[in-house]
Design a protein around this motif. Structure first.
Motif, mmCIF file in Angstrom:
data_model
loop_
_atom_site.group_PDB
_atom_site.id
_atom_site.type_symbol
_atom_site.label_atom_id
_atom_site.label_comp_id
_atom_site.label_asym_id
_atom_site.label_seq_id
_atom_site.Cartn_x
_atom_site.Cartn_y
_atom_site.Cartn_z
ATOM 1 N N GLN A 145 0.821 -1.209 0.000
ATOM 2 C CA GLN A 145 0.000 0.000 0.000
ATOM 3 C C GLN A 145 0.856 1.262 0.000
ATOM 4 O OE1 GLN A 145 -2.285 -0.824 3.517
ATOM 5 N NE2 GLN A 145 -3.979 -1.778 2.383
ATOM 6 N N ASP A 203 0.596 3.670 -3.117
ATOM 7 C CA ASP A 203 0.001 4.958 -2.763
ATOM 8 C C ASP A 203 0.942 6.111 -3.089
ATOM 9 O OD1 ASP A 203 -2.374 3.946 -1.916
ATOM 10 O OD2 ASP A 203 -1.896 3.990 0.218
ATOM 11 N N ARG A 204 2.248 5.892 -2.854
ATOM 12 C CA ARG A 204 3.215 6.965 -3.085
ATOM 13 C C ARG A 204 3.343 7.280 -4.574
ATOM 14 N NH1 ARG A 204 7.815 6.001 -4.927
ATOM 15 N NH2 ARG A 204 9.064 7.424 -3.688
ATOM 16 N N GLY A 234 0.617 6.947 -6.603
ATOM 17 C CA GLY A 234 -0.706 7.243 -7.135
ATOM 18 C C GLY A 234 -1.277 6.096 -7.933
ATOM 19 N N GLY A 235 -0.838 4.858 -7.634
ATOM 20 C CA GLY A 235 -1.354 3.691 -8.340
ATOM 21 C C GLY A 235 -0.382 3.189 -9.385
ATOM 22 N N GLY A 280 2.414 9.720 -9.089
ATOM 23 C CA GLY A 280 2.214 9.953 -7.669
ATOM 24 C C GLY A 280 2.753 11.271 -7.173
ATOM 25 N N VAL A 294 -5.432 -1.012 -2.943
ATOM 26 C CA VAL A 294 -4.617 -0.502 -4.053
ATOM 27 C C VAL A 294 -4.843 -1.413 -5.250
ATOM 28 C CG1 VAL A 294 -2.792 0.629 -2.702
ATOM 29 C CG2 VAL A 294 -2.623 -1.815 -3.191
#
Length: 559
Positions: A228, A232-233, A235-236, A241, A273
Motif C-alpha cells: 500500500q 500509494d506513493r 498514485g497507483g 504519484g 490498491v
C-alpha cells in the motif's frame, strides 16, 4: 524534464529504433516521441522553440523494465551489510560484529548475500555463536532470500518458541514455514522508514536505466502495508504519484491464493490498491540454493531431500480457474521440475473448469521456471503462459563447478532454457529478483549472450527486447508502443555512454560485427568486456527520473 509539454531534440548520437535503425536524433514532444531521423534532417528541423541536447555520441534506447523485483527489500539491501564476499562462518561473524560496533547498538543488523556454497567449509555458525558476535538482533538473508541466519531474540520476537516448534527452524537457520514470521519481525515497522527504503530503491533503479519495475508482493514476503505504501506513493499503477520527484513506474502483483472467483474478487477489493493480478511470488516451491525447490529426484548433495511443495495441483488449478473467470492474471513462483509439473497439472484443471480459451486469454505468468523440458515448454505455450526469468541466476550459479552443479549434478545442463522457451513460442520477460541479483540490466543482457549452456544462448537484441518491450506486454500494459522508440510512442528511454555499438549474436561461429547494415538491425552496446555502459539520463513518459551531473548540455539554438 517536467510534466508540462515542451520540445526536446536529442542529436549527435545513436537512437535504438526499429523504425529507423540509423537514426542519430530524436524529437520528444512532451511525453511522446515525435520524430526520429538523421543529423542532416535534425539540422533542418531544429528551431528556437526546442531544447537541444548534444548526445556527444551516446545511445538513446528504450528504458529497461525489471519484471521481478522486491522494492523495499532492495532498499534494505542497498543500506545493509553486504555478505556476498564472506568465505567462511568466521568471516561472517566478524562482519556482523563489526557492523554492530559501527552502527545502532540496539536495532536489527540486517545483511544480505551470504552463500555457503562458495565457502571452503560450508558449516554455518551456531545460534550461540551468532548471538555472541551480534550482541543484539540479527537477520542475515541468504543470497536466494529463501533462508536466513537469525539470532534467538529475533526468533522469540517472531513468536516462535524454539527449535522444533516450527518447520524450517534449525539452530540459527530459518527457512520454510518459519521464515515469513521472522522476516516480518526484522522489517521496519515505521511507515516513514519503509517509504525511505522504497525511495532509495527507486532512485537507484532510475540511475541504472530502469523506467519500470514489477513488484512481486505477497503476504509471506513484504506484506500488505508495504504494498500500500509503495503504490500509494505513486498514485497507483500509472506512476503519477506525489512522491518527491518522478520515479520508475511500479506495477505490482499480489501473491495470495484464491479458492474461487468470488474469493479472488474479495482479495482484490480488500487490498486498497490496484494490482495487475494474483500472481508473482505465490510460491509453489522454494529455491535451489536453500534446497527447497521441489525436484523430481533427490538433490545430488542431499540424498533423500527433494525440496518442498507448498501447493497442490488442485489448489493451483482452482486459483488459475478463479483468475481466468475474472480475466485477470494469475501465476506462481516455480523453480523445480516437480513444481512445474504441479503447475502444468493445475493449468489442465483450470482449463477443464472454465475452458482453455479463458485460461489462455487471462495471460497467466510464471516466475523463474528454471527447469523445463521441451514438452513442458510446449504445454506452457499451449496455455499462453508468459515466463518471467532471471538471466543472472545462470551467470551466478550455472557455470561448471557452481551451485547448480553441486545441488543438481548433470541436471544443471539446460536450466534457464531461454532458447527452448522461444522455440516453443513461450513469451519471456526478464528481471533480476532484486535483491537476489543486482539491478544491472546490461549485465543481465550479457548473461543471455553468455549462458552457461551454449544451446540456450540468445542474441543481444532478443535479450534486450525481453528486458524492455516484452516486459510491458507481460504486464499487459495498455499502450502497445510502450518499450519502443517510434513516432507516437511514450518517451520512455535511457541515454547510455558506451564504448562501441554492434550487433551481437549468440552463435560464436558468426562474427558479431559481420551483420550487413542493409539488414537494418539496430545497434546495441558491445558487451564483450567488463566495462558496461554508463547511464547518463533516464526519462519515463517525458519526465526525467535521473541525470548524471553535466550531461545534457543545451546546444545553442540560434540560427
Amino acid at each position: 524534464m517536467s510534466d508540462e509539454r515542451r520540445l526536446t531534440l536529442y542529436r549527435n548520437g545513436s537512437v535504438y529504433s526499429a523504425a529507423d535503425p540509423f537514426a542519430s536524433a530524436m524529437l520528444v514532444d512532451g511525453g511522446t516521441v515525435a520524430w526520429l531521423g538523421s543529423e542532416q534532417a535534425a539540422t533542418s528541423l531544429q528551431d528556437s522553440t526546442m531544447e537541444v541536447v548534444d548526445l556527444d555520441g551516446a545511445l538513446v534506447a528504450p528504458g529497461f523494465v525489471d519484471s521481478h523485483v522486491h522494492i523495499t527489500d532492495t532498499g534494505l539491501a542497498l543500506g545493509s551489510l553486504d555478505l556476498s564476499g564472506v568465505r567462511s562462518a568466521g568471516e561472517l561473524l566478524d562482519a556482523v560484529a563489526a557492523a554492530r560496533r559501527a552502527g545502532d547498538q540496539r536495532g536489527v543488523v540486517r545483511g544480505y548475500g551470504w552463500d555457503e556454497s562458495t565457502w571452503s567449509d560450508p558449516a554455518l555458525p551456531t545460534a550461540e555463536e551468532l548471538a555472541r558476535a551480534a550482541g543484539g538482533p540479527v537477520f542475515l538473508a541468504r543470497v536466494d532470500v529463501h533462508s536466513a541466519l537469525v539470532t534467538p531474540d529475533l526468533v522469540e520476537a517472531a513468536g516462535i518458541a524454539g527449535a522444533g516448534s516450527s518447520e524450517g527452524l534449525d539452530g540459527a537457520l530459518v527457512s520454510r514455514d518459519a521464515l515469513p514470521a521472522v522476516r516480518a519481525a526484522a522489517r521496519p515497522a515505521d511507515d516513514a522508514e519503509v517509504r525511505s527504503l522504497q525511495d532509495r530503491a527507486l532512485a537507484y533503479a532510475a540511475s541504472r536505466g530502469y523506467v519500470g519495475l514489477v513488484e512481486q508482493a505477497s503476504p509471506r514476503l513484504s506484506g500488505l502495508r508495504d504494498l500500500q505504501l509503495l503504490l500509494d506513493r505513486q498514485g497507483g499503477q500509472d506512476g503519477q504519484g506525489a512522491q518527491d520527484g518522478p520515479a520508475p513506474q511500479v506495477m505490482a502483483y499480489w501473491g495470495q491464493l484464491a479458492g474461487s472467483a468470488e474469493e479472488a474478487r474479495g482479495i482484490l477489493d480488500g487490498l486498497g490498491v490496484e494490482v495487475l493480478g494474483l500472481a508473482g511470488d505465490l510460491t509453489v516451491d522454494g529455491s535451489i540454493g536453500s534446497r527447497t525447490a521441489l525436484l523430481a529426484e533427490d538433490y545430488s548433495d542431499a540424498p533423500g531431500n527433494r525440496g518442498v511443495g507448498y501447493l497442490s495441483a488442485e489448489q493451483i488449478g482452482t486459483h488459475l480457474a478463479a483468475c481466468s473467470e475474472l480475466a485477470i492474471q494469475g501465476g506462481f513462483h516455480v523453480i523445480g521440475d516437480a513444481a512445474l509439473q504441479l503447475v502444468l497439472a493445475g493449468l489442465g484443471i483450470a482449463a477443464d473448469r472454465v475452458g482453455a480459451a479463458k485460461v489462455r486469454s487471462a495471460g497467466h505468468r510464471l516466475e523463474h521456471v528454471e527447469m523445463a523440458s521441451e514438452a513442458d515448454a510446449a504445454a506452457l505455450a499451449e496455455y499462453a503462459v508468459t515466463v518471467s526469468a532471471q538471466p543472472l541466476f545462470d551467470a551466478t550459479w550455472g557455470h561448471p563447478g557452481g551451485l547448480y552443479e553441486a545441488r543438481l549434478g548433470e541436471r544443471r545442463a539446460g536450466m534457464n532454457p531461454f532458447v527452448r522457451f522461444y522455440s516453443a513460442g513461450v513469451p519471456i520477460a526478464f528481471g533480476s529478483d532484486s535483491p537476489v541479483c543486482a539491478l544491472s540490466p546490461w549485465e543481465s543482457v550479457r548473461a543471455c549472450l553468455t549462458h552457461s549452456d551454449p544451446a540456450q544462448r540468445i542474441s543481444a537484441r532478443a535479450a534486450f527486447i525481453g528486458h524492455t518491450r516484452a516486459a510491458w506486454r507481460a504486464a499487459r500494459h495498455r499502450n502497445p508502443l510502450m518499450g519502443q522508440l517510434v513516432p507516437g510512442a511514450p518517451a520512455s528511454f535511457a541515454v547510455w555512454k558506451a564504448d562501441e555499438l554492434m550487433v551481437q549474436v549468440a552463435d560464436e561461429r558468426v562474427a558479431a560485427w559481420s551483420t550487413d547494415p542493409r539488414a537494418r538491425t539496430p545497434l546495441l552496446p558491445a558487451l564483450d568486456s567488463d566495462r558496461l555502459p554508463e547511464c547518463l539520463q533516464t526519462v519515463h513518459e517525458g519526465r526525467e527520473l535521473f541525470r548524471v551531473p553535466g550531461f545534457g548540455r543545451v546546444v545553442d539554438t540560434a540560427r
